[in-house]
Structure formats: C-alpha cells, structure tokens
Enzyme design. Structure first.
Site, PDB file in Angstrom:
ATOM      1  N   CYS A 123       0.833  -1.211   0.000  1.00  0.00           N
ATOM      2  CA  CYS A 123       0.000   0.000   0.000  1.00  0.00           C
ATOM      3  C   CYS A 123       0.864   1.255   0.000  1.00  0.00           C
ATOM      4  CB  CYS A 123      -0.957   0.011   1.183  1.00  0.00           C
ATOM      5  SG  CYS A 123      -2.056  -1.413   1.222  1.00  0.00           S
ATOM      6  N   PHE A 265     -24.130  -1.327  -1.920  1.00  0.00           N
ATOM      7  CA  PHE A 265     -25.236  -1.729  -1.035  1.00  0.00           C
ATOM      8  C   PHE A 265     -26.430  -2.261  -1.840  1.00  0.00           C
ATOM      9  CE2 PHE A 265     -22.959   1.529   1.459  1.00  0.00           C
ATOM     10  CZ  PHE A 265     -22.649   0.768   2.584  1.00  0.00           C
ATOM     11  N   VAL A 266     -26.125  -3.071  -2.851  1.00  0.00           N
ATOM     12  CA  VAL A 266     -27.191  -3.628  -3.696  1.00  0.00           C
ATOM     13  C   VAL A 266     -27.791  -4.829  -2.965  1.00  0.00           C
ATOM     14  CG1 VAL A 266     -27.798  -4.534  -5.964  1.00  0.00           C
ATOM     15  CG2 VAL A 266     -25.949  -2.865  -5.740  1.00  0.00           C
ATOM     16  N   ARG A 267     -28.781  -4.555  -2.157  1.00  0.00           N
ATOM     17  CA  ARG A 267     -29.427  -5.611  -1.383  1.00  0.00           C
ATOM     18  C   ARG A 267     -30.722  -5.067  -0.781  1.00  0.00           C
ATOM     19  NH1 ARG A 267     -24.617  -4.519   2.152  1.00  0.00           N
ATOM     20  NH2 ARG A 267     -25.359  -3.442   4.022  1.00  0.00           N
ATOM     21  N   ARG A 270     -32.683  -2.096  -2.427  1.00  0.00           N
ATOM     22  CA  ARG A 270     -32.141  -0.740  -2.437  1.00  0.00           C
ATOM     23  C   ARG A 270     -30.717  -0.776  -2.960  1.00  0.00           C
ATOM     24  NH1 ARG A 270     -28.727   0.633   1.939  1.00  0.00           N
ATOM     25  NH2 ARG A 270     -28.485  -1.021   3.503  1.00  0.00           N
TER      26      ARG A 270
END
Length: 285
Positions: A123, A265-267, A270
């Site tokens: 990183c 947050f495809v659940r 929504r």
C-alpha cells in the site's frame, strides 16, 4: 483433476444449551503458485510470479485473469497456454502450481514486476498515482453510449447470483463474482475465498473465450467494492459494477475516472449509485 473446492471439518453445534458434534462442509483454501514461461524460442525462462490463497477450481482462468488485470498480457493471443506444472517437488504442490506460457513476442521485466507486486501489497502508493497508472496501462476505454440498465433489474441481480452459488450454499464461506447481460442473463459466475480471485476467474474465463472487452455487461460482486476490484473490472472493459457491500473512497474515485457506473449496497431492494448514474434507467419512477 484439481483438488476439491470444499473440505470437511468436525464441528460442535451449540444451540439452546445443547451441543451436537458432527461433520460439516467448509470452503477449501490452498495456495496457488503462478509461474511464467516467457522469452524467445531457445531462450525460454520459467519464473515464479505470485502465490495467492484460493479455492481450488478454475485455476487456469484465475491465472489468465490475473495476468490480464495486472497488465502482464493485453490480449488472448499473448497467452499460448496454462498447465499444471508436472515437475513439482512435493506431493502437496501437485495441482497447486500452474505455469502460464506467454507468446515469444511478450516482453517481461521480472524486476519491474517484483517492484510492482511489492508496492501493491505494501500500500505504498497514493490514490491518484494508482488511478493514473491504470489509465495509462492500455486500459480499454469504457463505452459512452450505454449499456443502459433498468433500475428494477438491479434489485433482482443479488438473488440471481445467490441462486447460482453452489459452493456458497454448501459452505457459506465464499465470495462470488457474476457477469450479467444488460437484460439480466447470467453469463459467468465464479466463487472463491478471495474476492480478487473470484473476479480474476470471471475475467480469465472471458479472456480465454475471447469475449473481451466486456463492454455490454454488468458485474456483481458479493462483498465490498475496493479499488483493486474496480481496476480489474476496468481493464476487462466492464462499464457497470455493482457490489452487495460498500465501496471504498478510492473505488469511487477510480470508477468516476474510468467512466464506470458504480453501485453499492445492492441488497434488500435498495442500492446507492456512486458514479455513472446515466446508465441506470427508470430510477425513482
């Protein structure tokens, strides 16, 4: 045949004050060493490139996808074949070491690759530098004329993905990456203990079938959306990426920079649109 994608473990199930000892399925996790064969005829070299912890299965696709998304190859013709190494020293290495043979025209700088993988794993780069590097590395330009995806279809994708996750149903311990058409047809799905591996398997399968660039597709990943996943999707030419979980700040920046539509947050009926909302039709109607 590759090793099984699952294993058995003895577990104690505790519920309601009762303890039951029985056998249970768990997702398999084993190291996969990826070796490269490269150089002109008569001067071929074989070097270890990377070791990743993965769920056995679709190993050749994983190697092919990894090589593409890391910028080592640019097209299907750069890869002449992938095999399990027949000359491993230990029994446990059998079918856990693959060798990808590159076309003689592909130039490989091992010192550069070693520096790249060290930097990525530690990183040690800033976000803007990372995005600029991906955009400069022959990343396909994403289409600006679509595809258009119905808002209602987005709600249906997680259930369609979950229904096709055979290993998750058995073990409950795997990530998935699924490729859909703009009308919701499931084109490809791969599972793995690693989110990046699952996506590399999907992209590798598409590469080997000469489907790239994937300009007319939707990607759904089962976890969160990280910069690395957005980067891999962009390299494959995927214009719409949806995640069941949250995106990171750098993933949002990268998607906007690439011109990608990014959903999180495809659940539960929504989702949030973080970039490229113009590709989603019917939202709010």
């Amino acid at each position: 045949m590759p090793a099984a994608s699952y294993d058995y473990a003895t577990v104690q199930r505790v519920a309601g004050g009762q303890v039951i000892t029985e056998s249970d399925l768990v997702a398999a996790e084993e190291p996969l060493e990826i070796r490269l064969g490269f150089g002109p005829a008569g001067q071929r070299e074989h070097r270890t490139l990377s070791v990743t912890m993965r769920t056995p299965g679709h190993d050749f696709e994983l190697a092919a996808g990894f090589l593409l998304t890391e910028g080592i190859i640019q097209r299907r013709q750069d890869l002449t074949g992938v095999i399990y190494c027949p000359d491993v020293e230990k029994p446990e290495e059998r079918e856990n070491v693959v060798r990808a043979e590159l076309a003689s025209s592909v130039e490989v700088s091992m010192p550069r690759l070693e520096r790249h993988f060290y930097t990525s794993s530690s990183c040690g780069v800033c976000g803007k530098t990372s995005i600029d590097a991906v955009q400069a590395a022959s990343c396909p330009v994403l289409p600006t004329d679509g595809p258009f995806v119905a808002a209602e279809l987005i709600h249906e994708l997680p259930a369609r993905q979950r229904a096709a996750q055979e290993l998750f149903e058995q073990t409950g311990g795997l990530h998935a990456a699924a490729l859909f058409s703009p009308t919701g047809e499931l084109l490809l799905l791969r599972e793995d203990v690693g989110r990046h591996n699952a996506l590399d398997k999907v992209i590798g399968a598409a590469l080997l079938q000469e489907w790239l660039p994937l300009h007319n597709s939707i990607l759904l990943v089962s976890g969160r959306a990280s910069f690395e996943l957005v980067q891999k999707a962009a390299v494959a030419g995927i214009p719409v990426m949806a995640a069941v979980g949250a995106p990171s700040s750098l993933a949002v920046q990268a998607a906007a920079g690439f011109g990608m539509t990014l959903l999180g947050f495809v659940r539960q009926q929504r989702y949030n649109v973080y970039s490229g909302a113009w590709r989603i039709t019917g939202a709010g109607s």
